[in-house]
Design an enzyme around this catalytic site. Structure first.
Site, PDB file in Angstrom:
ATOM      1  CG  HIS A 140      -1.939   1.101   1.225  1.00  0.00           C
ATOM      2  ND1 HIS A 140      -3.089   1.043   1.974  1.00  0.00           N
ATOM      3  CD2 HIS A 140      -1.985   2.297   0.598  1.00  0.00           C
ATOM      4  CE1 HIS A 140      -3.801   2.145   1.800  1.00  0.00           C
ATOM      5  NE2 HIS A 140      -3.129   2.926   0.973  1.00  0.00           N
TER       6      HIS A 140
ATOM      7  CG  HIS B 296      -0.982   6.044  -2.402  1.00  0.00           C
ATOM      8  ND1 HIS B 296      -1.762   5.134  -3.091  1.00  0.00           N
ATOM      9  CD2 HIS B 296      -1.507   6.125  -1.152  1.00  0.00           C
ATOM     10  CE1 HIS B 296      -2.717   4.695  -2.289  1.00  0.00           C
ATOM     11  NE2 HIS B 296      -2.582   5.264  -1.111  1.00  0.00           N
TER      12      HIS B 296
ATOM     13  CD  GLU C 227      -2.563   6.126   3.046  1.00  0.00           C
ATOM     14  OE1 GLU C 227      -2.724   7.319   3.368  1.00  0.00           O
ATOM     15  OE2 GLU C 227      -3.458   5.262   3.186  1.00  0.00           O
TER      16      GLU C 227
ATOM     17  CG  HIS D 153      -7.174   2.573   4.931  1.00  0.00           C
ATOM     18  ND1 HIS D 153      -7.904   2.981   3.829  1.00  0.00           N
ATOM     19  CD2 HIS D 153      -5.983   3.201   4.836  1.00  0.00           C
ATOM     20  CE1 HIS D 153      -7.183   3.818   3.106  1.00  0.00           C
ATOM     21  NE2 HIS D 153      -6.013   3.966   3.695  1.00  0.00           N
TER      22      HIS D 153
ATOM     23  CG  HIS E 144      -7.234   3.276  -1.272  1.00  0.00           C
ATOM     24  ND1 HIS E 144      -7.809   4.506  -1.026  1.00  0.00           N
ATOM     25  CD2 HIS E 144      -6.054   3.256  -0.593  1.00  0.00           C
ATOM     26  CE1 HIS E 144      -7.008   5.194  -0.226  1.00  0.00           C
ATOM     27  NE2 HIS E 144      -5.940   4.453   0.055  1.00  0.00           N
TER      28      HIS E 144
END
Length: 332
Positions: A6, A8, A284, A225, A180
């Site tokens: 996860h 980005h 993340e 999450h 997501h």
């Protein structure tokens, strides 16, 4: 080894200036280009970023011991509720930036495709970009937003046949889906971070109460999450599951969940609810959690340390979380 499922894209400002121009001229000036180059992408990875605690993307990963990170578009940037052609142009430019990032750092990153999920078009059309990303660009997964309206209207639940073209495509391509949510269009009662959790909660509930996973037995779904609110509220759904002859925990184990939760007790609850074999290390990082907790001196998104702090995990379970599960699902 640590594989973070996860992450980005850290993009140069030109990508988001491009988005701002698209929204300003509404397509009147044509598609144009984001003007992303290898040099600007490299700078976005290596230069300190004020938003990320004045530290660079790569330094965050190095300090956390992340060997491989799977990167997708920044979800809140994807503007799925805007005009269809703008959504498509921006998604394609963003995926191209992800692909170039993976080429710049081939040992460090793998791509997760963002789809142009405008409700003015169809899921069949969205999957055209997914197929390009997987077959031409070498991406290893897809990111799916369960609310393309971004809070402005009510989309079909993930149990609805509306979504079946997506499930068909990812099963054919044999890539996992990371659930997501994206942004939350104003006026809204919630921030986009809260919208993420709400939509992921609804996603889990819809998938577990439907025939989707029976209709697509090879479908691999990972919920961001930690599955939203469902692990905390699983007791609420236990009586209905028991009346059907199954425990709700057994139902939950039909899906996978990432560990992108920022407290040890939350991660422990998730692991106890579904088992370490259904969870994947996700941070993340760098992102929302990239600020230091003054009580500990740690980055809030130092999820590897939170997992290390769980004393009842054995070495085999930690290896599952950090590496094995991701290798098997994403074929890394």
């Amino acid at each position: 080894m640590k594989i973070d499922v996860h992450g980005h894209l850290s993009a140069p400002e030109s990508l988001y200036a491009y988005k701002a121009n698209l929204l300003a001229h509404r397509g009147a000036h044509g598609r144009g280009s984001a003007g992303v180059t290898d040099d600007t992408l490299r700078a976005a990875l290596t230069e300190p970023n004020r938003t990320f605690g004045n530290q660079s993307h790569l330094r965050h990963l190095d300090e956390a011991g992340v060997d491989i990170q799977l990167i997708s578009p920044r979800p809140y940037q994807m503007m799925h509720s805007e005009q269809a052609k703008l959504v498509e142009w921006f998604a394609e430019e963003t995926n191209d930036a992800i692909a170039r990032t993976c080429r710049i750092e081939p040992g460090r990153f793998r791509g997760i495709a963002g789809m142009p999920q405008s409700m003015e078009t169809t899921p069949e059309r969205w999957t055209k970009e997914l197929r390009r990303c997987v077959t031409d660009l070498g991406f290893v997964g897809a990111m799916l937003n369960p609310d393309p309206y971004e809070g402005a209207a009510q989309p079909p639940a993930l149990s609805d046949r509306f979504w079946y073209p997506v499930w068909e495509a990812v099963c054919e391509l044999d890539v996992p889906v990371l659930i997501h949510s994206a942004g939350c269009r104003p006026p809204a009662r919630e921030s986009y971070s809260l919208h993420f959790i709400q939509e992921e909660t609804l996603a889990v509930a819809a998938m577990l109460s439907s025939s989707v996973l029976d209709d697509f037995p090879t479908l691999k779904i990972i919920v961001s999450h930690g599955g939203g609110a469902i692990p905390y509220q699983r007791g609420r759904f236990q009586p209905g599951a028991l009346r059907a002859g199954i425990t709700f925990e057994e139902r939950m184990r039909k899906l996978y969940y990432d560990t992108c939760l920022y407290t040890r007790d939350s991660i422990e609850l998730l692991l106890r609810a579904v088992g370490t074999d259904r969870c994947l290390f996700g941070t993340e990082k760098p992102g929302t959690g990239s600020t230091r907790d003054p009580r500990t001196g740690r980055w809030v998104d130092d999820i590897h340390l939170l997992i290390e702090d769980i004393d009842w995990l054995d070495d085999g379970q930690r290896k599952q979380l950090f590496e094995t599960n991701a290798r098997e699902l994403f074929r890394i």
